[in-house]
Design a protein around this motif. Structure first.
Motif, PDB file in Angstrom:
ATOM      1  N   LEU A 230       0.831  -1.204   0.000  1.00 37.36           N
ATOM      2  CA  LEU A 230       0.000   0.000   0.000  1.00 37.36           C
ATOM      3  C   LEU A 230       0.869   1.259   0.000  1.00 37.36           C
ATOM      4  N   MET A 231       1.981   1.211   0.742  1.00 38.67           N
ATOM      5  CA  MET A 231       2.852   2.388   0.803  1.00 38.67           C
ATOM      6  C   MET A 231       3.622   2.594  -0.501  1.00 38.67           C
ATOM      7  N   SER A 232       3.980   1.498  -1.174  1.00 33.41           N
ATOM      8  CA  SER A 232       4.651   1.736  -2.463  1.00 33.41           C
ATOM      9  C   SER A 232       3.624   2.209  -3.494  1.00 33.41           C
ATOM     10  N   ASP A 233       2.387   1.732  -3.354  1.00 30.54           N
ATOM     11  CA  ASP A 233       1.313   2.272  -4.199  1.00 30.54           C
ATOM     12  C   ASP A 233       1.136   3.772  -3.965  1.00 30.54           C
ATOM     13  N   LEU A 234       1.290   4.155  -2.712  1.00 30.14           N
ATOM     14  CA  LEU A 234       1.092   5.571  -2.387  1.00 30.14           C
ATOM     15  C   LEU A 234       2.184   6.439  -3.008  1.00 30.14           C
ATOM     16  N   ARG A 235       3.416   5.916  -3.019  1.00 31.33           N
ATOM     17  CA  ARG A 235       4.496   6.660  -3.694  1.00 31.33           C
ATOM     18  C   ARG A 235       4.139   6.889  -5.158  1.00 31.33           C
ATOM     19  N   ARG A 236       3.585   5.838  -5.780  1.00 27.24           N
ATOM     20  CA  ARG A 236       3.187   5.970  -7.183  1.00 27.24           C
ATOM     21  C   ARG A 236       2.032   6.957  -7.317  1.00 27.24           C
ATOM     22  N   ALA A 237       1.072   6.848  -6.382  1.00 28.97           N
ATOM     23  CA  ALA A 237      -0.109   7.718  -6.433  1.00 28.97           C
ATOM     24  C   ALA A 237       0.279   9.194  -6.399  1.00 28.97           C
ATOM     25  N   ILE A 238       1.311   9.512  -5.581  1.00 25.38           N
ATOM     26  CA  ILE A 238       1.752  10.909  -5.479  1.00 25.38           C
ATOM     27  C   ILE A 238       2.287  11.371  -6.830  1.00 25.38           C
ATOM     28  N   ARG A 239       2.991  10.464  -7.520  1.00 22.89           N
ATOM     29  CA  ARG A 239       3.557  10.825  -8.837  1.00 22.89           C
ATOM     30  C   ARG A 239       2.506  10.861  -9.924  1.00 22.89           C
ATOM     31  N   GLU A 240       1.525   9.965  -9.820  1.00 22.45           N
ATOM     32  CA  GLU A 240       0.693   9.698 -10.996  1.00 22.45           C
ATOM     33  C   GLU A 240      -0.774  10.083 -10.900  1.00 22.45           C
ATOM     34  N   ASP A 241      -1.062  11.164 -10.148  1.00 26.98           N
ATOM     35  CA  ASP A 241      -2.396  11.725 -10.312  1.00 26.98           C
ATOM     36  C   ASP A 241      -3.550  10.873  -9.811  1.00 26.98           C
ATOM     37  N   GLU A 242      -3.288   9.979  -8.834  1.00 29.86           N
ATOM     38  CA  GLU A 242      -4.406   9.221  -8.271  1.00 29.86           C
ATOM     39  C   GLU A 242      -4.989   9.938  -7.061  1.00 29.86           C
ATOM     40  N   LEU A 243      -4.295  10.985  -6.601  1.00 29.08           N
ATOM     41  CA  LEU A 243      -4.758  11.721  -5.429  1.00 29.08           C
ATOM     42  C   LEU A 243      -5.526  12.947  -5.862  1.00 29.08           C
ATOM     43  N   MET A 244      -6.504  13.330  -5.061  1.00 27.41           N
ATOM     44  CA  MET A 244      -7.101  14.642  -5.273  1.00 27.41           C
ATOM     45  C   MET A 244      -7.612  15.203  -3.962  1.00 27.41           C
ATOM     46  N   MET A 245      -7.790  16.505  -3.928  1.00 24.55           N
ATOM     47  CA  MET A 245      -8.328  17.139  -2.736  1.00 24.55           C
ATOM     48  C   MET A 245      -9.819  17.359  -2.917  1.00 24.55           C
ATOM     49  N   HIS A 246     -10.562  17.070  -1.850  1.00 24.50           N
ATOM     50  CA  HIS A 246     -11.940  17.512  -1.787  1.00 24.50           C
ATOM     51  C   HIS A 246     -11.997  18.661  -0.787  1.00 24.50           C
ATOM     52  N   PHE A 247     -13.034  19.475  -0.896  1.00 26.52           N
ATOM     53  CA  PHE A 247     -13.119  20.673  -0.063  1.00 26.52           C
ATOM     54  C   PHE A 247     -14.471  20.712   0.632  1.00 26.52           C
TER      55      PHE A 247
END
Ligand code: C2E
Ligand code: CA
Ligand code: CA
Ligand code: CA
Length: 277
Positions: free
Chosen positions: A26-43
C-alpha cells in the motif's frame, strides 16, 4: 478493529506489523499515487454561524486507487505517518490546496483553505520555509491559508511544536487545534500556542442533542475557547437542530454534511449557488 469501516476492502490499520507485505505494498502504491495523479483534494465548507456566510474550506485528501478503488484517508495517512512518505504526501497536499485557493482568488472568490498537518510534519524544521516558498510561488497571501493540527501532534513534543508553530504563525498563516478534546492536551500549552481556533471533534457534536455529557463538553469548550480569545469551530453538523444548538451556545463556525459535504472543486459553484446566502 483493523478493517476499514467505510470501504469494505481489507486495508489494515497502522498497529499491524510495519514489515508486513500488505502494508509495504500500500505504501509503495502511495508513492506511485503521489507521482501519478491518483490523489485529489476535496473541499468541505466552513460556515460562519453569526452571519451565515462561508468562511472557507477544509481540504481533505482523497485517493482513488486503481484496483482498491476509493481508499479513505484514515486508512493510509496513519501508515504514511509511520514512514517518510508523509513528507512528500504533505507537500503534495499543500501544493494542490494552495493552487486551488489561488485559482478561487483569481475568480474573485476570496475563501481560505485549511490543510491538515500530521504529527511528523511538526518535527520538520524546514516546514516554515517550505510554506513560505509555496505561498510565494503560487502568489497567495498567507492569510488565505490555515493549518489544522491535532492536540496529540502538539503534545508529542510540545516545546518543539511551539517553536515551529510560532514561526508558521509569524508568516501570517492561521492555526487551529483539530480534534480538540480527544487527545491529551495541556491547558498550560493551549495558553501559549499561537492558534486562532479550536475545532470540536465530531465525536462530541454527533450526539449533542441526545447526550447530556456531550452537551456539557461542547458548551464548556465553546466557553473555554472564548475565554482564551479563540474562535471555536464545530465539525460533524448533520442537522438543523444541532446547528441551532451550536448557534445558541455561541459557537463561531461549523462544518458538516448538513452544511456541505466534502466535494471536488468542480462541484463548489453549484453548491455555493444553492446555499442559503
Ligand atoms: P478530520 O480532520 O477530523 O476531518 C473531518 C472528517 O470528518 C473528514 O473525514 C470529513 O469528511 C468528515 N466529516 C465532515 N462532516 C461530517 C459529518 O457531518 N458527519 C460525519 N460523519 N463526518 C463528517 P475524512 O475526509 O475521511 O478524513 C478523516 C481524517 O483524515 C481527517 O479527520 C484528518 O485527520 C485526516 N486527513 C484528511 N485529509 C488529510 C490530509 O490532507 N493530510 C493529513 N495529514 N490528514 C488528513
Ligand atoms: Ca481537520
Ligand atoms: Ca483529525
Ligand atoms: Ca475530527
Amino acid at each position: 478493529n483493523a478493517k476499514s469501516q467505510y470501504s469494505g476492502v481489507a486495508i489494515y490499520s497502522p498497529e499491524i506489523d510495519p514489515h508486513s507485505p500488505k502494508r509495504f505494498s500500500l505504501m509503495s502504491d502511495l508513492r506511485r499515487a503521489i507521482r501519478e495523479d491518483e490523489l485529489m483534494m476535496h473541499f468541505q465548507p466552513k460556515v460562519e454561524l453569526h452571519t451565515g456566510r462561508l468562511h472557507g474550506f477544509e481540504a481533505l485528501l482523497r485517493w482513488n486507487h486503481p484496483t482498491l478503488g476509493f481508499v479513505p484517508p484514515g486508512d493510509f495517512i496513519p501508515m504514511a505517518e509511520a514512514t517518510d512518505i508523509i513528507h512528500p504526501l504533505t507537500e503534495w497536499v499543500l501544493e494542490a490546496s494552495i493552487r486551488q485557493c489561488r485559482q478561487w482568488h483569481q475568480q474573485r472568490f476570496y475563501v481560505s483553505v485549511a490543510v491538515n498537518l500530521s504529527t511528523r510534519n511538526l518535527m520538520d524544521e524546514r516546514l516554515p520555509k517550505k510554506l513560505a516558498d509555496l505561498l510565494t510561488k503560487n502568489d497567495l497571501p498567507a492569510s488565505a491559508l490555515e493549518l489544522e493540527i491535532t492536540e496529540s501532534a502538539i503534545m508529542e513534543d510540545p516545546e518543539r511544536a511551539l517553536l515551529l508553530l510560532q514561526q508558521i504563525s509569524d508568516l501570517g498563516i492561521k492555526l487551529s487545534i483539530d480534534d480538540f478534546g480527544t487527545g491529551y492536551s495541556s491547558l498550560a500549552y493551549l495558553k501559549r500556542l499561537p492558534v486562532q481556533a479550536l475545532k470540536i471533534d465530531y465525536s462530541f457534536v454527533r450526539l449533542l442533542l441526545e447526550d447530556k455529557q456531550d452537551e456539557v463538553i461542547v458548551r464548556s469548550t465553546v466557553n473555554l475557547g472564548h475565554n482564551l480569545g479563540l474562535h471555536v469551530v464545530a465539525e460533524g453538523v448533520e442537522d438543523q437542530p444541532t446547528l441551532d444548538c451550536l448557534i445558541d451556545m455561541g459557537c463561531n463556525q461549523a462544518q458538516g454534511y448538513f452544511l456541505g459535504r466534502p466535494m471536488p472543486p468542480s462541484a463548489v459553484p453549484e453548491w455555493y449557488a444553492s446555499a442559503p446566502w
